[in-house]
Write a protein that holds these residues in place. Sequence first.
Motif, PDB file in Angstrom:
ATOM      1  N   ALA A 166      37.501  41.543  67.239  1.00 24.67           N
ATOM      2  CA  ALA A 166      36.132  41.778  66.775  1.00 24.67           C
ATOM      3  C   ALA A 166      36.127  42.290  65.331  1.00 24.67           C
ATOM      4  CB  ALA A 166      35.431  42.774  67.696  1.00 24.67           C
ATOM      5  N   VAL A 167      37.022  43.246  65.056  1.00 25.82           N
ATOM      6  CA  VAL A 167      37.077  43.826  63.704  1.00 25.82           C
ATOM      7  C   VAL A 167      37.474  42.763  62.673  1.00 25.82           C
ATOM      8  CG1 VAL A 167      38.322  45.474  62.240  1.00 25.82           C
ATOM      9  CG2 VAL A 167      37.499  46.178  64.495  1.00 25.82           C
ATOM     10  N   GLU A 168      38.493  41.999  63.027  1.00 28.27           N
ATOM     11  CA  GLU A 168      38.939  40.969  62.085  1.00 28.27           C
ATOM     12  C   GLU A 168      37.927  39.832  61.989  1.00 28.27           C
ATOM     13  OE1 GLU A 168      43.731  41.852  62.467  1.00 28.27           O
ATOM     14  OE2 GLU A 168      42.900  40.086  63.460  1.00 28.27           O
ATOM     15  N   GLY A 169      37.232  39.571  63.089  1.00 28.57           N
ATOM     16  CA  GLY A 169      36.211  38.524  63.069  1.00 28.57           C
ATOM     17  C   GLY A 169      35.050  38.887  62.164  1.00 28.57           C
ATOM     18  N   VAL A 170      34.638  40.141  62.215  1.00 27.62           N
ATOM     19  CA  VAL A 170      33.517  40.595  61.387  1.00 27.62           C
ATOM     20  C   VAL A 170      34.001  40.941  59.974  1.00 27.62           C
ATOM     21  CG1 VAL A 170      31.772  42.434  61.136  1.00 27.62           C
ATOM     22  CG2 VAL A 170      32.187  41.399  63.371  1.00 27.62           C
ATOM     23  N   GLY A 171      35.240  41.433  59.879  1.00 26.97           N
ATOM     24  CA  GLY A 171      35.810  41.772  58.577  1.00 26.97           C
ATOM     25  C   GLY A 171      35.455  43.160  58.088  1.00 26.97           C
ATOM     26  N   SER A 172      34.885  43.959  58.965  1.00 29.01           N
ATOM     27  CA  SER A 172      34.477  45.307  58.566  1.00 29.01           C
ATOM     28  C   SER A 172      34.241  46.128  59.830  1.00 29.01           C
ATOM     29  CB  SER A 172      33.186  45.224  57.745  1.00 29.01           C
ATOM     30  OG  SER A 172      32.533  46.474  57.731  1.00 29.01           O
ATOM     31  N   ILE A 173      34.301  47.455  59.691  1.00 28.50           N
ATOM     32  CA  ILE A 173      33.990  48.300  60.841  1.00 28.50           C
ATOM     33  C   ILE A 173      32.691  49.075  60.623  1.00 28.50           C
ATOM     34  CG2 ILE A 173      36.379  48.544  61.602  1.00 28.50           C
ATOM     35  CD1 ILE A 173      36.413  51.287  60.203  1.00 28.50           C
ATOM     36  N   ASP A 174      31.972  48.740  59.572  1.00 30.95           N
ATOM     37  CA  ASP A 174      30.777  49.514  59.228  1.00 30.95           C
ATOM     38  C   ASP A 174      29.622  49.288  60.198  1.00 30.95           C
ATOM     39  OD1 ASP A 174      32.176  50.473  57.113  1.00 30.95           O
ATOM     40  OD2 ASP A 174      31.444  48.949  55.699  1.00 30.95           O
ATOM     41  N   ASP A 175      29.456  48.052  60.644  1.00 35.76           N
ATOM     42  CA  ASP A 175      28.323  47.738  61.508  1.00 35.76           C
ATOM     43  C   ASP A 175      28.837  47.494  62.930  1.00 35.76           C
ATOM     44  OD1 ASP A 175      26.146  46.800  62.832  1.00 35.76           O
ATOM     45  OD2 ASP A 175      25.569  45.317  61.300  1.00 35.76           O
ATOM     46  N   GLN A 176      28.717  48.508  63.763  1.00 44.90           N
ATOM     47  CA  GLN A 176      29.273  48.410  65.113  1.00 44.90           C
ATOM     48  C   GLN A 176      28.499  47.414  65.970  1.00 44.90           C
ATOM     49  OE1 GLN A 176      31.669  51.066  66.716  1.00 44.90           O
ATOM     50  NE2 GLN A 176      32.381  51.389  64.633  1.00 44.90           N
ATOM     51  N   LEU A 177      27.220  47.261  65.701  1.00 43.33           N
ATOM     52  CA  LEU A 177      26.436  46.287  66.467  1.00 43.33           C
ATOM     53  C   LEU A 177      26.908  44.862  66.146  1.00 43.33           C
ATOM     54  CD1 LEU A 177      24.229  45.952  68.527  1.00 43.33           C
ATOM     55  CD2 LEU A 177      22.544  45.898  66.674  1.00 43.33           C
ATOM     56  N   ALA A 178      27.290  44.655  64.888  1.00 43.50           N
ATOM     57  CA  ALA A 178      27.806  43.334  64.507  1.00 43.50           C
ATOM     58  C   ALA A 178      29.100  43.034  65.262  1.00 43.50           C
ATOM     59  CB  ALA A 178      28.049  43.285  62.997  1.00 43.50           C
ATOM     60  N   LEU A 179      29.913  44.062  65.465  1.00 44.20           N
ATOM     61  CA  LEU A 179      31.146  43.874  66.238  1.00 44.20           C
ATOM     62  C   LEU A 179      30.823  43.460  67.667  1.00 44.20           C
ATOM     63  CD1 LEU A 179      33.117  47.071  65.048  1.00 44.20           C
ATOM     64  CD2 LEU A 179      33.526  44.718  64.325  1.00 44.20           C
ATOM     65  N   ALA A 180      29.828  44.151  68.252  1.00 46.04           N
ATOM     66  CA  ALA A 180      29.429  43.827  69.633  1.00 46.04           C
ATOM     67  C   ALA A 180      28.882  42.403  69.708  1.00 46.04           C
ATOM     68  CB  ALA A 180      28.396  44.837  70.121  1.00 46.04           C
ATOM     69  N   ASP A 181      28.056  42.061  68.752  1.00 47.10           N
ATOM     70  CA  ASP A 181      27.466  40.709  68.763  1.00 47.10           C
ATOM     71  C   ASP A 181      28.542  39.638  68.576  1.00 47.10           C
ATOM     72  OD1 ASP A 181      24.963  41.638  69.253  1.00 47.10           O
ATOM     73  OD2 ASP A 181      24.357  41.704  67.134  1.00 47.10           O
ATOM     74  N   TRP A 182      29.556  39.968  67.773  1.00 39.53           N
ATOM     75  CA  TRP A 182      30.650  39.001  67.586  1.00 39.53           C
ATOM     76  C   TRP A 182      31.338  38.717  68.912  1.00 39.53           C
ATOM     77  CZ3 TRP A 182      35.784  38.253  68.359  1.00 39.53           C
ATOM     78  CH2 TRP A 182      36.390  37.226  67.628  1.00 39.53           C
ATOM     79  N   LEU A 183      31.542  39.754  69.701  1.00 43.60           N
ATOM     80  CA  LEU A 183      32.194  39.560  71.001  1.00 43.60           C
ATOM     81  C   LEU A 183      31.317  38.748  71.955  1.00 43.60           C
ATOM     82  CD1 LEU A 183      33.845  43.067  71.575  1.00 43.60           C
ATOM     83  CD2 LEU A 183      34.996  40.904  71.099  1.00 43.60           C
ATOM     84  N   ARG A 184      29.991  38.914  71.812  1.00 42.41           N
ATOM     85  CA  ARG A 184      29.083  38.138  72.682  1.00 42.41           C
ATOM     86  C   ARG A 184      29.157  36.641  72.374  1.00 42.41           C
ATOM     87  NH1 ARG A 184      25.805  42.918  71.805  1.00 42.41           N
ATOM     88  NH2 ARG A 184      25.664  43.999  73.803  1.00 42.41           N
ATOM     89  N   GLU A 185      29.541  36.354  71.160  1.00 45.91           N
ATOM     90  CA  GLU A 185      29.492  34.951  70.722  1.00 45.91           C
ATOM     91  C   GLU A 185      30.856  34.271  70.671  1.00 45.91           C
ATOM     92  OE1 GLU A 185      27.664  35.528  66.977  1.00 45.91           O
ATOM     93  OE2 GLU A 185      25.763  36.190  67.876  1.00 45.91           O
ATOM     94  N   ASN A 186      31.909  35.014  70.896  1.00 42.05           N
ATOM     95  CA  ASN A 186      33.245  34.442  70.712  1.00 42.05           C
ATOM     96  C   ASN A 186      34.152  34.671  71.922  1.00 42.05           C
ATOM     97  OD1 ASN A 186      33.519  33.524  67.676  1.00 42.05           O
ATOM     98  ND2 ASN A 186      32.316  35.408  67.684  1.00 42.05           N
ATOM     99  N   GLU A 187      35.121  33.784  72.020  1.00 39.85           N
ATOM    100  CA  GLU A 187      36.167  33.938  73.033  1.00 39.85           C
ATOM    101  C   GLU A 187      37.372  34.596  72.358  1.00 39.85           C
ATOM    102  OE1 GLU A 187      37.204  30.671  75.987  1.00 39.85           O
ATOM    103  OE2 GLU A 187      38.975  30.610  74.690  1.00 39.85           O
TER     104      GLU A 187
END
Lengths: 418, 293
Positions: A342-363
């Motif tokens: 998730a962290v590498e997919g988003v490229g940042s740890i600043d937006d935790q909701l973006a991390l969660a959303d990335w996991l919802r959309e990816n395998e």
Amino acid sequence: MGSSLRSGAKRSFAALGLLLAAIVFAIGCGSDSGGGGDDGDGTITIGASLPLTGEFSQPGKAAQQGYEVWVDMINENGGLLDQDVELIVKDDASDQNTVVADYNALIQRDQVDLLLGTFSSLLNLPASAAAERNRMLYIEPAGGAPEIFARDFQYGPFFTQQATADKQGDLFAEYILNLPEDQQPKTVAYATLDDPFTVPVVDALKEKFEAAGIETVYDEIYPISTSNFDTIASEATQDSPDMLINGSQFDDGIGFSRSLEKVGYDPPIFFQTNAPSFGEQYSDGIGEENTEEVFFAISHVPDASTPGNEEFVQAYKDKFNGEEPPEDAADAYAAGQVLQAAVEGVGSIDDQLALADWLRENEVETILGPLQWEDSGAPIGEFLIGQWQDGQAEIVLPPDAATSDEVIIDGQAMPNDE
Amino acid sequence: MEEFIQATAFGLLIGGVYALFASGLTLIFGVMKVINIAHGALLILGAFIAFTLWDQFGIDPLLSILIVTPLMFVLGGVIYVGTVRPLRDAPLSSTVLLTFGLALVFEAIMGLVWGNNSNSARPSYFNQSYDLLGITLPKAQVFACAIAIVVLVALWMFLSRTWTGRAIRASSTNAQGASLVGVNIAGVSALTFAVGVATVGAAGSMVSVLYPFLPGSHYIWIARVLSIIVLGGLGSLQGAVIGALILGLAEVYTQTYISTAWATAVPYVVIFLVLFFRPQGLMGTRLREDVAV
């Protein structure tokens, strides 16, 4: 000695009051077994609370070791977002209140950058709520109770095993119900630990077996403080059920199995949650000769051919005196892999909701296989089904992941692809 | 009827073992007015030692009582001299906190030495039972209960038939009076603490066969054992035996006739009701505090 209440009832009760307070304190006090919360330049701090003492200390310790191996490996490979990872682990003493205090402390006092979850549904229920309140992504390695994912949380929890508890026995039930008519069980007994993980497993199996017309001859839930299983085993087997389902964690699973031996009943079909997946510790607990034919659900086996599994198993053995990683350690490692993705997919740890959303959309590819999630964080997949055969825990279902090509029912070998 | 007899047999076998678990705790309270919260941790320590003797040297866990008990006697003496004696005249609350701290220390040490893995010994008879007219009697429970009876009878004989035992009982009943007739109260206290810890060592050997255990298991046991001695009457050995049998039977009858879900709650309701009508416990005696202390 009989007339020895010399200090009087008042002092005794005062002392007992203190004692109760002390026990509450004991259950409530956690200890910090990690480093400081320094998240200065070049370091990402990840906080987790685990049951390192108390009822769940055995799997809690394994999960800690799984996290540690993941941190070691990620740091050896250049870190996360090119920064070193530091892990802070607190001990929640297997207590629901302490786990909340621990996560609040990790977030507010230690100011960790990311969180990893604790062990068991019992503890992840409140812990994930604490993370949600603080708007932190929450990824948990062991907490598959369906109620955890029924709260419309935004930041997780994301469960890093293949399926939730209510689906743990799906493949097993499907296989049993597809047996030839003359081999299908006619009666079943259920003995279940009162735990948010074990109850849904057994309830889901019960629903399927009842719908198929298998008669329930015993159905009891026992509390976590149960230590004597002779009576439960005796009552559960009174009507000689064709199938026995024991929803258990580790200690109670061992206790129940030992009591089955004592009352002299060998069920034709026996499914147990959790305990049989502990490998050698299970066979040591009940005796290898008594493990034969026991079914269980499992998320990971050391010889799985999933990507990265061989490296994980080797790193674990190197770090922990050649021991094979238990399932809980592998699940924790997989949680780290999911966080990393998730962290590498988003490229940042600043937006935790973006991390969660990335996991919802990816395998995410993990050592447990590919994992995907519903919006709730519940995984979309199915557990492996194992069975003890000749002193070894084998995967028997699904056939394409099996390490043994047969399932043994009451001494008779059957093909596992029926 | 068969179900009732079976349940009663299970309850008595469990209660007999519980009695030994509780005897050391009530003995220590009787003489020293110390509620030893570390009792549960010492029980688990005894179990770990017995398990190790079985695992490493093949010594039967129930026979290992002959080794574990003296070891725990010595440990009890060391604990008394090192930690309890300096607080002998401190308020009861101080010793409660002290022994609670000891419990945590022992839990941590056991975790370091043996790890947090669950253990349980498997001697040849661990999964065997006697069948007596259709009633199942697990061999391990029968042996453990028989040994518990032997140890408890030996303890009772020691307390009632020897000068040292009488000194312990005298100190328990009236410390000042005992002191006036020449009993060395400090020495008796040290001996009592060591004997109490030795009995829990014997009980720990039984735990290693009867129940899976890990360092954190002591919380469950201290709660149960405290309930037994409160029910029986704090400080009363006979009360501990009666309380243990009642708790064992209540647990099993609840599992059999009510629900396993209530098996750990109903016995405590029974204890509450007993204490409501008899606050001093079944075998305890109310004394005037200004006279007793």
